[in-house]
Design an enzyme around this catalytic site. Structure first.
Site, short mmCIF file in Angstrom:
data_model
loop_
_atom_site.label_atom_id
_atom_site.label_comp_id
_atom_site.label_asym_id
_atom_site.label_seq_id
_atom_site.Cartn_x
_atom_site.Cartn_y
_atom_site.Cartn_z
N ASP A 230 -13.75 4.28 52.88
CA ASP A 230 -14.87 5.14 52.46
C ASP A 230 -14.67 6.52 53.09
O ASP A 230 -13.84 6.70 53.98
CB ASP A 230 -16.19 4.50 52.94
CG ASP A 230 -17.42 5.23 52.44
OD1 ASP A 230 -17.34 5.92 51.40
OD2 ASP A 230 -18.48 5.11 53.10
N GLU A 233 -12.53 11.45 51.14
CA GLU A 233 -12.27 12.64 50.30
C GLU A 233 -11.51 13.72 51.06
O GLU A 233 -10.73 14.43 50.41
CB GLU A 233 -13.61 13.20 49.78
CG GLU A 233 -14.31 12.29 48.79
CD GLU A 233 -15.01 11.08 49.44
OE1 GLU A 233 -15.26 11.15 50.65
OE2 GLU A 233 -15.25 10.10 48.75
N ASP A 307 -21.75 6.44 45.44
CA ASP A 307 -23.20 6.30 45.63
C ASP A 307 -24.02 6.56 44.38
O ASP A 307 -24.56 7.66 44.21
CB ASP A 307 -23.66 7.21 46.77
CG ASP A 307 -23.02 6.81 48.09
OD1 ASP A 307 -22.38 5.73 48.13
OD2 ASP A 307 -23.16 7.56 49.06
#
Ligand code: MIG
Length: 639
Positions: A230, A233, A307
């Protein structure tokens, strides 16, 4: 869309379809790129802001050709371990060992199938990656072992940020061996993330990627086989929301700025994770799930859409998102089922799960402080429906696994927009509220509250209602009756679908008897259809050296007879079964006898006897034969 709609992936691929001719444009540049299809009339503009780029024109003419070529270039999914395509349960966060064990026991007590439970950030010791909190999770090895005995695996979250903490061995080693990202002047880049001030590994250097990969022994030694990446990015809690653009990546001796390489960060993290896990697991297939990725990420990880919200609009949006990801090489993808943020409802969770069990990646996940979202959270009626649909995914496991295998070979998606199969049908050009599983099963989810009907477009051909067997002529819209317990599913006449027994998890010891459902069989004319079933042990790399089996079932009409035969073109894996079942669903003729087999009652067949029977209520013909390496052939005589 309310609140948010961007994906966390950067796949600079444009597929254009004109008339029925498709082509692709892939801009290989991991910096910022813009595709503008709006501002210049018929012209599209494509630009990037940094560095050099490679531009690939991908020839069609079919849309399928573009997807196959694009994935020939950037890679295809690897065959996942079977457990990774089961049902997964997650929550931000399951807070302690007791809660996790209780969760596993509840799945088993309630007979709701499940393969994986996720550990979100609270399992760690103050969010330090490669640790467990000693109070909340005093005995991770014991917990993992106990769950494994129930057939449940643990997948922990791993973020890239390493806590700045002089007493933390991973940080110490990273500093000592110089693995963290730096500015040109030499200063380390620090960002605020969950652990507080953190440093970020520079995955662009093979040396660091290897270091990170090796850290995963911490998890594999505890019996863990899957990792959830997670925040890669990378996400940072600052104004730009990411790493400073002037960070200098080492890039194996050819330094480039973060601005130039940003979109590669997540991919390189998951690549390192995949490679580390693969090495540690000693010939078992790892599973990696990632949020961020760049073109080619499919080689290393499954991708979830990040999300979303517990809104009906977000459920609907998951369809075009996952379908587009499939056309962009990401065959193993799915959203958080039920919605991540905000409170879900019984109805939304049911409808979303009905859709989600036919998505390639199938995980229920929800955020901190939202209502509980496990399948039993909304009372018995909802639980019963959810059990039924999660079970359906397990009954469809042979079909699913077969499709994953095909995707790993061809690069084509597991689920696809109708336009992939029917490019000549103008009605499907923009159709994104229904989809195909493989090329012959049409799924039309209900994505509005208080609705018990929906319009479904059936393309050319005859389509049989999966539940009732009723046939519908295609090339038109029909109105499907879809009360809360019904997901509209249609199978194209002339198709074969492989189903297995209901299991509580992918490696359940239950037998692997396969039932081949032949839809709309005919005894006259030129009816002909075949099915190739791929099987292997579902966990190892044995298949790479031949340890798999391929069962070929062929059927055809022959002047009043329906002839079916099966053979094993390859059989170096032996499934746990002694019988095969073939069900002709709604045959277009009345079966009078099956040559060489005795007639039985459906009840006798239920108990495993070999022979044939007709189910009077449905008109289905059920055939049960011995599963033999040398195969066999039978003819059904039409009355
Ligand atoms: O800032 O780990 O998308 O699935 O539960 C939020 C906590 C960080 C974002 C992920 C979500 C996960 C959450 N994470």
């Amino acid at each position: 869309m309310p609140e948010i709609e961007a994906l966390y992936e950067s796949i600079p691929l444009l597929i254009h379809m004109h008339g029925c001719v498709s082509c692709g444009l892939f801009l290989d540049n991991p910096g910022r790129s813009d595709f503008d299809m709006r501002s210049h009339g018929v012209a599209f503009t494509v630009s990037c802001t940094t560095g050099s780029y490679d531009l690939y024109f991908i020839n069609g003419p079919e849309l399928k050709d573009v997807v196959k070529r694009y994935t020939a270039l950037t890679g295809r999914i690897k065959l996942p371990p079977k457990w990774a395509i089961g049902y997964h349960q997650s929550r931000y966060s399951y807070m302690n060992q007791q809660e996790v064990l209780e969760l596993g026991r509840t799945f088993r007590a309630k007979q709701i199938p499940c393969d994986v439970i996720y550990l979100d950030i609270h399992y760690m010791d103050e969010y330090r990656v490669f640790t467990f909190d000693p109070v909340r999770f005093p005995d991770p090895a014991g917990m993992i072992r106990e769950l494994r005995e129930m057939g449940i695996r643990i997948v922990p979250i791993v973020d890239p940020g390493v806590k700045k903490d002089a007493k933390y061995p991973v940080y110490q080693e990273g500093i000592r061996e110089d693995h963290f990202c730096r500015k040109l002047e030499g200063d380390l880049f620090f960002g605020e993330v969950w652990p507080g001030t953190s440093a970020f590994p520079d995955f662009t250097d093979d040396r660091t990627a290897k270091w990170w990969a090796d850290q995963h022994a911490f998890y594999t030694e505890l019996g863990i086989e899957g990792i959830w990446n997670d925040m890669n990015e990378p996400a940072v809690f600052n104004e730009s929301k990411t790493m400073d653009l002037d960070v200098m990546h080492r890039n194996n001796g050819k330094p480039l700025t973060h601005e130039e390489l940003h979109n590669l960060y997540g991919l390189l993290m998951s690549k390192s994770t995949f490679e580390g896990m693969k090495e540690q697991l000693d010939r078992r297939r790892p599973f990696v799930l990632t949020r961020a990725g760049y073109a080619g990420i499919q080689r290393y990880a499954a991708v979830w859409t990040g999300d979303n919200r517990s809104f009906w609009e977000h459920m609907a949006m998951a369809m075009p998102m996952v379908l587009n990801m499939g056309l962009s090489g990401l065959a193993f993808a799915g959203p958080d089922i039920g919605g991540f943020a905000h409170h879900t409802s019984a109805e939304l969770l049911i409808r979303w799960t009905q859709m989600g069990v036919f998505f390639p990646y199938c995980r229920n996940h929800s955020a901190l402080e939202t209502v509980r979202q496990e399948p039993w959270s909304f009372g018995e009626e909802a639980e019963a429906i959810l059990r039924e649909y999660i079970g359906l995914r397990y009954r469809w496991m042979p079909q699913m696994y077969n499709l994953f295998h095909e995707a790993s070979v061809t690069g084509l998606p597991v689920i696809s927009p109708l336009i992939l199969e029917y490019p000549h049908d103008p009605n499907v050009t923009n159709l994104c509220d229904q989809f195909l599983l493989g090329d012959n099963v049409l799924i039309a989810p209900v994505y509005r509250p208080d609705t018990d009907h929906r319009a479904v477009y059936l393309p050319e051909g005859t389509w049989l209602d999966y539940w009732t067997g009723e046939g519908h002529e295609g090339g038109r819209y029909i109105l499907a009756h879809s009360p809360l317990s019904v997901l509209p599913v249609y199978v194209k006449a002339g198709s074969i679908i492989a189903e297995g027994p209901l299991k509580q998890h992918a490696e359940d010891e239950a037998d692997d008897t396969v039932t081949f459902h032949v839809y709309g069989a005919e005894a006259d004319g030129d009816f002909q259809t075949a099915y190739r079933l791929y099987e292997d042990d579902g966990v190892s790399y044995g298949y790479e050296v031949g340890a798999y089996s391929e069962l070929l079932l062929e059927t055809r009409a022959e002047q009043g007879k329906f002839v079916l035969s099966y053979a094993y073109p390859h059989r170096q894996y032996e499934a746990r079964r002694s019988r095969l079942r073939i069900v002709l669903r709604r045959p277009k003729f009345r079966p009078a006898e099956v040559e060489g087999l005795g007639q039985l009652t459906p009840e006798q067949m239920e108990q495993g006897a070999l022979g044939w029977a007709v189910d009077d209520r449905s008109g289905d013909l059920i055939i049960q034969v011995e599963d033999r390496p040398e195969g066999g052939q039978w003819a059904v005589i039409s009355a």
